[in-house]
Design a protein around this motif. Sequence first.
Motif, PDB file in Angstrom:
ATOM      1  N   ALA A  35       0.842  -1.203   0.000  1.00 19.81           N
ATOM      2  CA  ALA A  35       0.000   0.000   0.000  1.00 19.81           C
ATOM      3  C   ALA A  35       0.875   1.249   0.000  1.00 19.81           C
ATOM      4  CB  ALA A  35      -0.928  -0.014   1.210  1.00 19.81           C
ATOM      5  N   LEU A  36       1.960   1.217   0.792  1.00 20.34           N
ATOM      6  CA  LEU A  36       2.844   2.391   0.856  1.00 20.34           C
ATOM      7  C   LEU A  36       3.528   2.625  -0.482  1.00 20.34           C
ATOM      8  CD1 LEU A  36       4.474   2.199   4.404  1.00 20.34           C
ATOM      9  CD2 LEU A  36       2.853   3.893   3.499  1.00 20.34           C
ATOM     10  N   ILE A  37       3.943   1.537  -1.139  1.00 24.00           N
ATOM     11  CA  ILE A  37       4.603   1.687  -2.441  1.00 24.00           C
ATOM     12  C   ILE A  37       3.667   2.378  -3.427  1.00 24.00           C
ATOM     13  CG2 ILE A  37       5.449   0.411  -4.458  1.00 24.00           C
ATOM     14  CD1 ILE A  37       6.582  -1.655  -2.437  1.00 24.00           C
ATOM     15  N   PHE A  38       2.399   1.917  -3.434  1.00 28.14           N
ATOM     16  CA  PHE A  38       1.439   2.531  -4.351  1.00 28.14           C
ATOM     17  C   PHE A  38       1.176   3.985  -3.981  1.00 28.14           C
ATOM     18  CE2 PHE A  38       0.095  -1.844  -5.608  1.00 28.14           C
ATOM     19  CZ  PHE A  38       0.364  -1.681  -6.949  1.00 28.14           C
ATOM     20  N   GLU A  39       1.171   4.254  -2.666  1.00 23.47           N
ATOM     21  CA  GLU A  39       0.957   5.630  -2.209  1.00 23.47           C
ATOM     22  C   GLU A  39       2.070   6.536  -2.738  1.00 23.47           C
ATOM     23  OE1 GLU A  39      -1.607   6.698  -0.613  1.00 23.47           O
ATOM     24  OE2 GLU A  39      -0.939   8.744  -0.198  1.00 23.47           O
ATOM     25  N   PHE A  50      -3.087   7.531  -3.211  1.00 23.09           N
ATOM     26  CA  PHE A  50      -3.721   6.275  -3.595  1.00 23.09           C
ATOM     27  C   PHE A  50      -4.703   5.836  -2.514  1.00 23.09           C
ATOM     28  CE2 PHE A  50      -3.328   1.567  -3.046  1.00 23.09           C
ATOM     29  CZ  PHE A  50      -4.167   1.217  -4.094  1.00 23.09           C
ATOM     30  N   LEU A  51      -4.257   5.940  -1.275  1.00 24.16           N
ATOM     31  CA  LEU A  51      -5.047   5.383  -0.173  1.00 24.16           C
ATOM     32  C   LEU A  51      -6.209   6.276   0.233  1.00 24.16           C
ATOM     33  CD1 LEU A  51      -2.174   4.001   2.066  1.00 24.16           C
ATOM     34  CD2 LEU A  51      -3.852   2.674   0.783  1.00 24.16           C
ATOM     35  N   PHE A  52      -5.949   7.592   0.257  1.00 24.16           N
ATOM     36  CA  PHE A  52      -6.968   8.489   0.820  1.00 24.16           C
ATOM     37  C   PHE A  52      -7.951   8.926  -0.239  1.00 24.16           C
ATOM     38  CE2 PHE A  52      -3.245   8.547   3.494  1.00 24.16           C
ATOM     39  CZ  PHE A  52      -3.813   8.175   4.701  1.00 24.16           C
ATOM     40  N   ASN A  53      -8.627   7.942  -0.785  1.00 25.44           N
ATOM     41  CA  ASN A  53      -9.626   8.197  -1.797  1.00 25.44           C
ATOM     42  C   ASN A  53     -10.755   7.210  -1.560  1.00 25.44           C
ATOM     43  OD1 ASN A  53     -11.200   8.110  -4.133  1.00 25.44           O
ATOM     44  ND2 ASN A  53      -9.477   8.726  -5.421  1.00 25.44           N
ATOM     45  N   GLY A 300      -6.568  -7.083  -3.752  1.00 24.26           N
ATOM     46  CA  GLY A 300      -7.351  -5.930  -4.174  1.00 24.26           C
ATOM     47  C   GLY A 300      -6.500  -4.683  -4.326  1.00 24.26           C
ATOM     48  N   VAL A 301      -5.587  -4.476  -3.376  1.00 33.77           N
ATOM     49  CA  VAL A 301      -4.727  -3.290  -3.422  1.00 33.77           C
ATOM     50  C   VAL A 301      -3.854  -3.330  -4.677  1.00 33.77           C
ATOM     51  CG1 VAL A 301      -2.718  -2.209  -2.333  1.00 33.77           C
ATOM     52  CG2 VAL A 301      -4.693  -2.835  -0.953  1.00 33.77           C
TER      53      VAL A 301
END
Lengths: 342, 260
Positions: A35-39, A50-53, A300-301
């Motif tokens: 998740a952090l990498i995608f963020e 990415f996450l805060f949506n 999912g992520v």
Amino acid sequence: MANQAQAITPDKPDETHKRPRSHELNALLGLVGIALIFEILGWMLQGQSFLFNPQRLSIMILQVAVIGIIAIGVTQVIITGGIDLSSGSVAGATAMVAMSFAQVSTYPRAVYPEWTDLPVIIPLLIGLSCGLFAGLINGLLIAFTRIPPFIATLGMMVTARGVAKWYTKGQPVSFPTDTFASLGQGMTPVIIFLAVAALFHVALKYTVYGKHTYAIGSNEQAARMSGINVERHLVIVYAIAGLLAALAGIVVAARGLTAQAGMGIMYELDAIAMAVIGGVSLSGGRGSIVGTLIGAVIFGVIISGFTFLRLDAYYQEMIKGAIIVAAVVADVYRQRMRASSR
Amino acid sequence: MSTDRKIILKTEGLTKHYGGVHALEDADFELYEGEHVAIVGDNGAGKSTFVRQITGVEQPTRGRILFEGKEVEFHNPVAAREVGIEAVFQNLALADDLDVPSNIFLGREEVYFNLGPFSFLNQRKMYQRSREALEKTGVKIPNLHNSIANMSGGQRQCVAISRAASFASKLILMDEPTAALGVQETTQVENIIRNLKERGIPLILVSHNLRQVFNLVDKIWVFRRGRIAGMLEAGKTDGNEVVSLITGVQSGVHENASYI
């Protein structure tokens, strides 16, 4: 001697309490990492989070929920040391059959024109029975003919897909009643997924059913010698997997307001991937619903992360395949480490 | 000495054929209460086959098994366990991924109330009783919540034996319990066996290790090529006599040896 026992006890519990949870913990750390990498990539490449949506997250959870329901059943099958390749097809066939009993009377070309506007319980029960039936056949074949689960469920995969196509001669089935459709609307699929997960988490962890599931996957011979009715147990486990595949099929159909013969293709592999990513060992005996839950979210992520980064769908599939293989390789290494540490 | 004692187990003409292979022929065997006996013999002598018939893992081709004077027929290991016969097998019958209490109670879990497969496990009671069972057999395992896979061969074997010892009321059979163990672990298992002797639980021990046999048991039953070659009292014989019965090299050492 008492001293000795006391000396050992204080530092041991740490180790033990970590051990059974370590796969889940690893998966959780993996989830946070991914998740952090995608963020970070999100801010770098897209200039947004990415996450805060909330919208993206809810789409992601919804995507995961349907296959997650299948993964709960598949997890139990894999813990017994088996595999279920039929879940996607069973979901597809079930969706067709259930939908045909859920159509509205105002639609002129209903599959059963005299059976329309039925209460939601009827298509639901019919659909679930179809899945239960398919699962029972899987289980009976595996338990009593001793053919490998891979082959038995591969046969069911092809057969159930055939049923899905034959049922309406390839025509899609649409226009469900509002109550049936509500099974797939909003966050209902997520609620169903979480309820199923909670139910089987308790069953696996706190009941005789769960204990025997692990015992069979761990050492089938020992389970048999201990008086566990291995055949009966396998039939139950595969029947549950079929039932959950059917539930997933019903939810997908309700969500899309239509059922098609091609629905659910590859769901079985995605479900297996979720389980394996979540630390369920393909050699049986190890894994948990919590692990699969985390595996499902990781899955999912990754998928929604790739979409977010506007990665080509073709690449997505390739990477998905690589992730599945990587998860199995990790499992094999864990086993080897364990074997050599003895 | 044993005339006034009760016979726990008796077999008459016990025979097991696997197709054309005569693994066990006409075995007449008896075991008195409180008695510890060994079964010795070369590979393929029929020792394990004999154990498998007694414990219900297999069903004999012919012959009778009398347990406490009554003829019994065990269709599966559970049936044997129900009358109080427990076995520890050569290949450890343990589930690696489960912890100690789960293994000890495998197949007979303690539950709160019976709902078939979906009965809730009484984990606390199983933990407590496992703890007691291990203490009773003198086994020390630091943390019972560890899965068996993380334990040494000796610890695993001790769990298997404790499991048998804690449920067996009448008879324990052990098939090569120390075959895969180191020196120290073997000693531990032997101590458990002595402990069983003190508690008066009869034991049938299959072993290749003659030193161990002489140390632990009252009588030695020698099997050879599927037949019982003879029975020797451990106190009245020596290694040479046992070996000659096992190999059949010196004929006529025992009255029963004549038909070899």
